[in-house]
Design a protein around this motif. Structure first.
Motif: not given
Length: 518
Positions: A378-380, A439, A445, A486, A489, A507
């Protein structure tokens, strides 16, 4: 283990870890004070100029010595008991018992006798962890069913004596002498060897064999329930407080308190912030709820934030547990059996989730008191390290590990020796990471994901102390380099009665070999 062997181990532990230096310091202090007053005192005790008042260390008390004075910290205290006076039919007598400690290895039970009005007023004038001075008390041998080391109705003590205090001839008052902090330091010194306790999972798995016995417990305070007012069968008012505990192997265990003094002590505890070492709690099998629980009775002494390796290790574990596990509704009387915590070793985690799948799994497990682990690609999308450090960092007292403000000059834990105004200038604290991030992947999200400890350090590539020194511009630059990147995690989801929440175990940015998985 016999009482004698137990005491020998106890003294060995205390002398190795604390007692030698403490006693040497106390003896030097006693001698210094005595030299000022009388010029000479080889015993290490103090005597007034008129020779009528003797301050004695607990280890040196002897029966029938006149005008004995004791000073120590109160480590437990019982309620006032009223009963018929056999010598004066038709009248009542009152007493209450407390336990006094003046060194790591020495503590003694004291009983105050007198009229009801006087005792109730005096009883309310001090509490557990206060330092008191007892003047003109009487020392006598223990009277307990033929066994001098069997304290049946009061805490076990290593002393072969007990203290009696009279309303007529004695005096008890709060102490504020020059050596006050030497006594308050004892509030965190364990009463037993550091490994002399049962884990909560041991109690639950060996319940029938332990039913009715007194044991020691080392645990994290998970929740302090609201105090409930009750009435006994004979019409007496009672108060009850349930304390929910946890440790590495058990997510829920109940400790019951009925004594007002112990309940007042528990009101100062903060979930996750406090570790307790409860000595001689009574464990029993609750037939109604079909689970094991512990009860504080007349024999119980509780040490808050004990200064031992085992306690510090348990405290560190508490900081890795997702914070929402500690958020239980006030007054909730939850009695559930424990669940085993998952192993946090990320090498054993292989199940990959999308955010949508994670949310679905969380919703199905609400109320289960369970946990699961997994991997998210996932993207932070949220990292608020540039909006004030209060939501990113926190401090803990180096002495008792109590959580304090970023700008605190004293410990906020009243039982800590560094909370006294006299400690100002010597107070120090450690800084730790504790923040919430978001995330996001193509399915949605997940917000309020807890990022702490080593996982935060690895992401931000600087220690909490270093982050504290960075200005807003530098923190913004760090944030810009991480947000919308990305990551792979590793997470752990903890499910409680009302909701589930996620904690990041580790992560790292997704590498090229994992692009297809992501």
């Amino acid at each position: 283990m016999t009482c004698t062997q137990h005491l020998h181990c106890h003294l060995q532990y205390n002398m190795a870890n604390f007692s030698g230096g403490f006693r040497a310091q106390r003896k030097a202090s006693y001698n210094a004070a005595s030299t000022q007053k009388t010029g000479h005192n080889p015993s290490g005790n103090t005597r007034g100029e008129d020779g009528q008042e003797t301050r004695v260390a607990i280890r040196d008390v002897t029966p029938h010595e006149a005008n004995t004075v004791l000073v120590g910290i109160v480590i437990t205290k019982q309620r006032v008991h009223t009963f018929p006076d056999k010598r004066n039919p038709g009248s009542m007598r009152c007493k209450f018992t407390f336990t006094l400690r003046d060194s790591p290895a020495d503590y003694i039970n004291a009983t105050y006798w007198g009229s009801e009005d006087h005792l109730r007023q005096l009883h309310s004038s001090f509490k557990i962890c206060d330092v008191v001075e007892v003047q003109n008390c009487q020392v006598s041998s223990k009277i307990t069913s033929g066994d001098p080391q069997n304290d049946k109705w009061s805490p076990w003590t290593p002393s072969q004596y007990q203290v009696n205090i009279s309303e007529t001839y004695s005096n008890l008052s709060l102490y504020s002498g020059w050596d006050y902090t030497e006594f308050t330091a004892l509030a965190h010194v364990p009463l037993r060897p550091p490994s002399d306790y049962h884990t909560l999972s041991d109690i639950l798995s060996n319940g029938p064999s332990m039913d009715g016995s007194h044991i020691n417990i080392l645990a994290i305070v998970k929740h302090v329930c609201a105090v409930r007012e009750m009435t006994s069968k004979n019409g007496k008012p009672l108060r009850k407080c349930d304390i929910h505990l946890m440790d590495e192997g058990c997510s829920h265990f109940q400790l019951v308190m009925w004594d007002d003094e112990m309940i007042e002590l528990a009101q100062s505890w903060t979930p996750r912030e406090n570790i307790i070492f409860a000595v001689d709690v009574k464990v029993s099998n609750d037939s109604y709820c079909k689970c094991m629980l512990a009860t504080c009775d007349q024999k119980t002494i509780v040490i808050t934030n004990p200064d031992s390796g085992e306690a510090h290790q348990l405290y560190q574990y508490a900081q890795t547990v997702e914070s929402d596990l500690f958020k239980e509704p006030a007054g909730e009387d939850k009695r559930t059996s424990f669940t085993e915590d998952a192993n946090d070793n990320i090498s054993s985690i292989s199940q990959v989730y999308t955010v949508e799948e994670l949310k679905n799994e969380m919703s199905t497990r609400v109320g289960d008191d369970s946990c699961f682990t997994g991997i998210l690609f996932a993207y932070l999308t949220t990292l608020n390290i540039d909006q004030g450090l209060g939501s990113v960092l926190y401090h803990r007292c180096t002495k008792c590990s109590f959580r304090v403000g970023l700008d605190s000059s004293l410990c906020l834990n009243k039982a800590c020796s560094l909370s006294s105004p006299m400690a100002e200038g010597s107070f120090s604290s450690d800084v730790h990471y504790n923040m919430l991030v978001s995330l996001t992947d193509c399915t949605g999200t997940v917000d309020s994901v807890l990022l702490t400890g080593q996982a935060a350090y690895s992401l931000l590539t600087c220690s909490p102390a270093e982050m504290l020194t960075k200005n807003e511009r530098t923190r913004t630059e760090i944030k810009t380099g991480l947000v919308l990147e990305k990551f792979k995690v590793y997470f752990k989801c903890l499910c409680s009665q009302k909701k589930s929440s996620v904690r990041i175990l580790s992560m790292c940015m997704v590498d090229s070999r994992e692009v297809t998985l992501a």
